[in-house]
Design a protein around this motif. Structure first.
Motif, PDB file in Angstrom:
ATOM      1  N   LEU A 161       0.496  -1.479  -0.025  1.00  0.00           N
ATOM      2  CA  LEU A 161      -0.199   0.059   0.139  1.00  0.00           C
ATOM      3  C   LEU A 161       0.882   1.034   0.261  1.00  0.00           C
ATOM      4  CD1 LEU A 161      -2.777   1.500   0.326  1.00  0.00           C
ATOM      5  CD2 LEU A 161      -2.103   1.373   3.075  1.00  0.00           C
ATOM      6  N   ARG A 162       1.579   1.398   1.023  1.00  0.00           N
ATOM      7  CA  ARG A 162       2.417   2.417   0.811  1.00  0.00           C
ATOM      8  C   ARG A 162       3.344   2.586  -0.238  1.00  0.00           C
ATOM      9  NH1 ARG A 162       5.636   0.501   4.917  1.00  0.00           N
ATOM     10  NH2 ARG A 162       3.969   2.187   6.294  1.00  0.00           N
ATOM     11  N   MET A 163       4.329   1.666  -0.701  1.00  0.00           N
ATOM     12  CA  MET A 163       4.995   1.540  -1.767  1.00  0.00           C
ATOM     13  C   MET A 163       3.592   2.192  -2.834  1.00  0.00           C
ATOM     14  SD  MET A 163       7.040  -1.428  -1.527  1.00  0.00           S
ATOM     15  CE  MET A 163       7.597  -2.043  -3.192  1.00  0.00           C
ATOM     16  N   MET A 164       2.167   2.037  -3.378  1.00  0.00           N
ATOM     17  CA  MET A 164       1.434   2.254  -4.212  1.00  0.00           C
ATOM     18  C   MET A 164       1.463   3.968  -4.048  1.00  0.00           C
ATOM     19  SD  MET A 164       1.035  -0.191  -6.882  1.00  0.00           S
ATOM     20  CE  MET A 164      -0.481   0.230  -7.463  1.00  0.00           C
ATOM     21  N   ARG A 165       1.639   4.002  -2.971  1.00  0.00           N
ATOM     22  CA  ARG A 165       0.825   5.557  -2.660  1.00  0.00           C
ATOM     23  C   ARG A 165       1.867   6.512  -2.820  1.00  0.00           C
ATOM     24  NH1 ARG A 165      -3.287   7.232  -2.804  1.00  0.00           N
ATOM     25  NH2 ARG A 165      -2.122   7.961  -4.493  1.00  0.00           N
ATOM     26  N   THR A 166       3.425   5.975  -2.776  1.00  0.00           N
ATOM     27  CA  THR A 166       4.272   7.021  -3.188  1.00  0.00           C
ATOM     28  C   THR A 166       4.483   7.171  -5.127  1.00  0.00           C
ATOM     29  OG1 THR A 166       5.913   5.224  -2.827  1.00  0.00           O
ATOM     30  CG2 THR A 166       5.714   6.541  -1.793  1.00  0.00           C
ATOM     31  N   ARG A 167       4.093   5.995  -5.486  1.00  0.00           N
ATOM     32  CA  ARG A 167       4.183   5.817  -7.088  1.00  0.00           C
ATOM     33  C   ARG A 167       2.890   6.221  -8.000  1.00  0.00           C
ATOM     34  NH1 ARG A 167       7.419   2.416  -4.969  1.00  0.00           N
ATOM     35  NH2 ARG A 167       9.271   1.949  -4.981  1.00  0.00           N
ATOM     36  N   LEU A 168       1.869   6.545  -7.018  1.00  0.00           N
ATOM     37  CA  LEU A 168       1.027   6.646  -8.258  1.00  0.00           C
ATOM     38  C   LEU A 168       0.466   8.449  -7.859  1.00  0.00           C
ATOM     39  CD1 LEU A 168      -1.619   3.643  -6.693  1.00  0.00           C
ATOM     40  CD2 LEU A 168      -0.386   3.879  -9.702  1.00  0.00           C
ATOM     41  N   PRO A 169      -0.221   8.909  -8.857  1.00  0.00           N
ATOM     42  CA  PRO A 169      -0.665  10.220  -7.875  1.00  0.00           C
ATOM     43  C   PRO A 169      -1.786  10.490  -7.419  1.00  0.00           C
ATOM     44  CG  PRO A 169      -1.753   9.251 -10.508  1.00  0.00           C
ATOM     45  CD  PRO A 169      -0.488   9.163 -10.192  1.00  0.00           C
ATOM     46  N   GLU A 170      -1.698  11.765  -6.329  1.00  0.00           N
ATOM     47  CA  GLU A 170      -2.962  12.008  -5.753  1.00  0.00           C
ATOM     48  C   GLU A 170      -3.684  11.536  -5.819  1.00  0.00           C
ATOM     49  OE1 GLU A 170      -2.437  12.163  -1.608  1.00  0.00           O
ATOM     50  OE2 GLU A 170       0.017  11.486  -2.563  1.00  0.00           O
ATOM     51  N   ALA A 171      -4.533  11.907  -7.232  1.00  0.00           N
ATOM     52  CA  ALA A 171      -6.000  11.884  -7.587  1.00  0.00           C
ATOM     53  C   ALA A 171      -6.197  10.288  -7.659  1.00  0.00           C
ATOM     54  CB  ALA A 171      -5.593  12.419  -9.200  1.00  0.00           C
ATOM     55  N   ILE A 172      -5.622   9.705  -7.781  1.00  0.00           N
ATOM     56  CA  ILE A 172      -5.779   8.200  -7.785  1.00  0.00           C
ATOM     57  C   ILE A 172      -6.085   7.845  -5.531  1.00  0.00           C
ATOM     58  CG2 ILE A 172      -5.366   5.770  -8.334  1.00  0.00           C
ATOM     59  CD1 ILE A 172      -3.702   6.793 -10.261  1.00  0.00           C
ATOM     60  N   PRO A 173      -6.738   7.535  -5.409  1.00  0.00           N
ATOM     61  CA  PRO A 173      -6.736   7.151  -4.298  1.00  0.00           C
ATOM     62  C   PRO A 173      -7.340   5.375  -3.904  1.00  0.00           C
ATOM     63  CG  PRO A 173      -9.953   7.401  -5.064  1.00  0.00           C
ATOM     64  CD  PRO A 173      -7.917   7.435  -5.659  1.00  0.00           C
ATOM     65  N   LEU A 174      -6.497   5.355  -2.336  1.00  0.00           N
ATOM     66  CA  LEU A 174      -6.195   3.581  -1.809  1.00  0.00           C
ATOM     67  C   LEU A 174      -6.866   3.081  -0.941  1.00  0.00           C
ATOM     68  CD1 LEU A 174      -2.205   4.124  -2.033  1.00  0.00           C
ATOM     69  CD2 LEU A 174      -3.720   2.710  -3.187  1.00  0.00           C
ATOM     70  N   ILE A 175      -7.724   2.422  -1.423  1.00  0.00           N
ATOM     71  CA  ILE A 175      -8.464   1.060  -0.040  1.00  0.00           C
ATOM     72  C   ILE A 175      -7.293   0.380   0.312  1.00  0.00           C
ATOM     73  CG2 ILE A 175     -10.570  -0.413   0.462  1.00  0.00           C
ATOM     74  CD1 ILE A 175     -12.131   0.509  -2.006  1.00  0.00           C
ATOM     75  N   GLY A 176      -7.039   1.101   1.377  1.00  0.00           N
ATOM     76  CA  GLY A 176      -6.628  -0.536   2.530  1.00  0.00           C
ATOM     77  C   GLY A 176      -7.275  -1.415   2.994  1.00  0.00           C
ATOM     78  N   VAL A 177      -6.219  -2.287   2.514  1.00  0.00           N
ATOM     79  CA  VAL A 177      -7.087  -3.976   3.138  1.00  0.00           C
ATOM     80  C   VAL A 177      -6.287  -4.726   3.774  1.00  0.00           C
ATOM     81  CG1 VAL A 177      -7.631  -4.894   0.764  1.00  0.00           C
ATOM     82  CG2 VAL A 177      -9.289  -6.017   2.569  1.00  0.00           C
ATOM     83  N   GLY A 178      -6.276  -5.681   4.555  1.00  0.00           N
ATOM     84  CA  GLY A 178      -5.435  -6.860   4.600  1.00  0.00           C
ATOM     85  C   GLY A 178      -4.569  -6.179   6.146  1.00  0.00           C
ATOM     86  N   GLY A 179      -5.638  -7.616   6.929  1.00  0.00           N
ATOM     87  CA  GLY A 179      -4.680  -7.442   7.978  1.00  0.00           C
ATOM     88  C   GLY A 179      -5.352  -6.109   9.271  1.00  0.00           C
ATOM     89  N   ILE A 180      -5.977  -6.642   8.666  1.00  0.00           N
ATOM     90  CA  ILE A 180      -7.149  -4.984   9.277  1.00  0.00           C
ATOM     91  C   ILE A 180      -7.678  -6.233  11.228  1.00  0.00           C
ATOM     92  CG2 ILE A 180      -8.049  -3.525  10.299  1.00  0.00           C
ATOM     93  CD1 ILE A 180      -7.795  -2.518   7.651  1.00  0.00           C
ATOM     94  N   VAL A 181      -7.258  -6.494  12.322  1.00  0.00           N
ATOM     95  CA  VAL A 181      -7.328  -6.881  13.609  1.00  0.00           C
ATOM     96  C   VAL A 181      -7.837  -5.899  14.767  1.00  0.00           C
ATOM     97  CG1 VAL A 181      -6.943  -9.021  12.725  1.00  0.00           C
ATOM     98  CG2 VAL A 181      -5.479  -7.279  14.214  1.00  0.00           C
ATOM     99  N   SER A 182      -7.663  -4.447  15.036  1.00  0.00           N
ATOM    100  CA  SER A 182      -7.975  -3.329  15.840  1.00  0.00           C
ATOM    101  C   SER A 182      -8.484  -1.737  14.954  1.00  0.00           C
ATOM    102  CB  SER A 182      -7.065  -3.949  16.672  1.00  0.00           C
ATOM    103  OG  SER A 182      -5.723  -3.050  16.020  1.00  0.00           O
ATOM    104  N   GLY A 183      -8.365  -0.815  15.670  1.00  0.00           N
ATOM    105  CA  GLY A 183      -8.653   0.531  15.129  1.00  0.00           C
ATOM    106  C   GLY A 183      -7.438   0.814  15.222  1.00  0.00           C
ATOM    107  N   ALA A 184      -5.762   0.490  15.627  1.00  0.00           N
ATOM    108  CA  ALA A 184      -4.885   1.019  15.261  1.00  0.00           C
ATOM    109  C   ALA A 184      -4.735   0.396  14.008  1.00  0.00           C
ATOM    110  CB  ALA A 184      -3.789   0.439  16.340  1.00  0.00           C
TER     111      ALA A 184
END
Length: 355
Positions: free
Chosen positions: A282-305
């Motif tokens: 996710l972080r690598m894609m964010r640094t390589r995509l223009p800000e105009a392209i949003p990202l949805i983060g998924v994978g491993g979320i088991v808490s609010g943190a």
């Protein structure tokens, strides 16, 4: 009083994972139909989030895979999700891979699955979505290809699904990253990706003109891409101006669970062990995509943190799935409130990097 899911979980865990999955969905439908919201967790307070040209009631969604046929949409929205993504759906019905094909790894809050796009076909999904009575949030529809469709003909499968679901979806996700359909991930190779997504982007614009509305189209990527693969994918997706990217699907690796017998089961690993790897991509894609392209983060979320960590890595929205198996619906509100606190007070504290 203990939450209803905390009481039900020990009983559900006595069943095999796939049976428990279906029992849970049927039970949720029954509770929703009979008791309304009385036995369900209180939905999170509204946290409107504007992404993809859409207003999400809150930034926490359900990842694709839990409701492949779009048969439980009303009940799932009642849990408090800001958005629900149904599918993956294919043009024709297919049974998926042989059972057993889902395995819990409770000591690591993880799941391994090799379901293989088991679904009733896109026509059945369309009928189910048309029957939805109270769409309380944003509805995404995830599309794929049939198992017996060779990659050189995959474009026709995706186009067929795109055309069928376009009038009903708030956004559409192109799934080329499941590890459970042989050869599917080869569609992420740069030239194959450019051909497929380019064709779908043309169809998206054509359908937008025909239906009088433009439905955003996202691409879901794997967590197992190399750095050069990520750079190539970002280049293609930027050039073709896709509306968004979902990072990530399940992993064929076995981080943290390689010493367990269940690690020998084929399929994609999800849950807590996927968190670091998926967030790195996710972080690598964010640094390589223009800000105009949003990202949805998924994978491993088991808490609010974990949801906050995804935000810090560049996610505009997040999705849960395997974490719900272990935490239940309470995870939704916990993630919403953690993300709200971070957005309202971004200077408080430091979110450590992942990976």
């Amino acid at each position: 009083m203990r939450p209803a899911y905390a009481l039900a979980r020990p009983l559900l865990f006595r069943l095999d994972a796939e049976t428990a999955h279906h029992v849970t969905l049927r039970g949720l439908d029954l509770i929703h139909a009979v008791a309304g919201g009385l036995l369900l967790p209180r939905p999170p307070k509204p946290f409107p989030t504007r992404v993809l040209g859409l207003t999400f009631p809150n930034p926490v969604g359900l990842a694709a895979g839990l409701d492949k046929n779009g048969a439980h949409i009303d009940s799932l929205f009642a849990l408090g999700f800001g958005f629900v993504e149904v599918g993956t759906v294919t043009p024709r019905p297919q049974a998926g891979n042989p059972k057993p094909r889902m395995f819990r790894v409770p000591e690591h809050l993880a799941v391994i699955n090799r379901l293989g796009f088991n679904n009733e076909g896109v026509d059945a999904l369309v009928r189910n979505v048309e029957r939805v009575r109270n769409r309380r949030g944003v509805l995404g529809i995830n599309i794929g290809k049939n198992k017996d469709t060779p990659n050189e003909l995959a474009e026709a499968d995706y186009l067929h699904c795109l055309e069928r679901v376009y009038p009903l979806a708030d956004y559409i996700t192109v799934n080329i990253s499941s590890p459970n359909t042989a050869g599917l991930r080869e569609l992420q190779e740069e030239q194959a990706l450019r051909r497929l997504v380019g064709s779908l982007r043309e169809a998206q614009e054509r359908l937008g003109a025909h239906h009088g509305k433009r439905v955003p189209m996202l691409v879901k990527i794997a967590p197992d891409l190399s750095e050069s693969d990520i750079e190539a994918a970002a280049r293609v997706l930027s050039d073709l101006q896709v509306d968004g990217v979902i990072a990530t699907n399940t992993t064929v690796g076995r981080p943290d669970v390689e010493h367990l017998p269940v690690a020998d089961e084929a399929g994609g690993l999800s849950g807590r062990p996927l968190m670091a790897q998926a967030t790195t991509v996710l972080r690598m894609m964010r640094t390589r995509l223009p800000e105009a392209i949003p990202l949805i983060g998924v994978g491993g979320i088991v808490s609010g943190a974990d949801a906050v960590t995804k935000m810090a890595a560049g996610a505009n929205l997040v999705q849960c799935y395997s974490g719900l198996v272990y935490r239940g619906p309470a995870l939704i509100g916990e993630c919403v409130e953690a993300m709200r606190r971070r957005k309202e007070a971004p200077s408080r504290g430091h979110v450590p990097p992942v990976g």
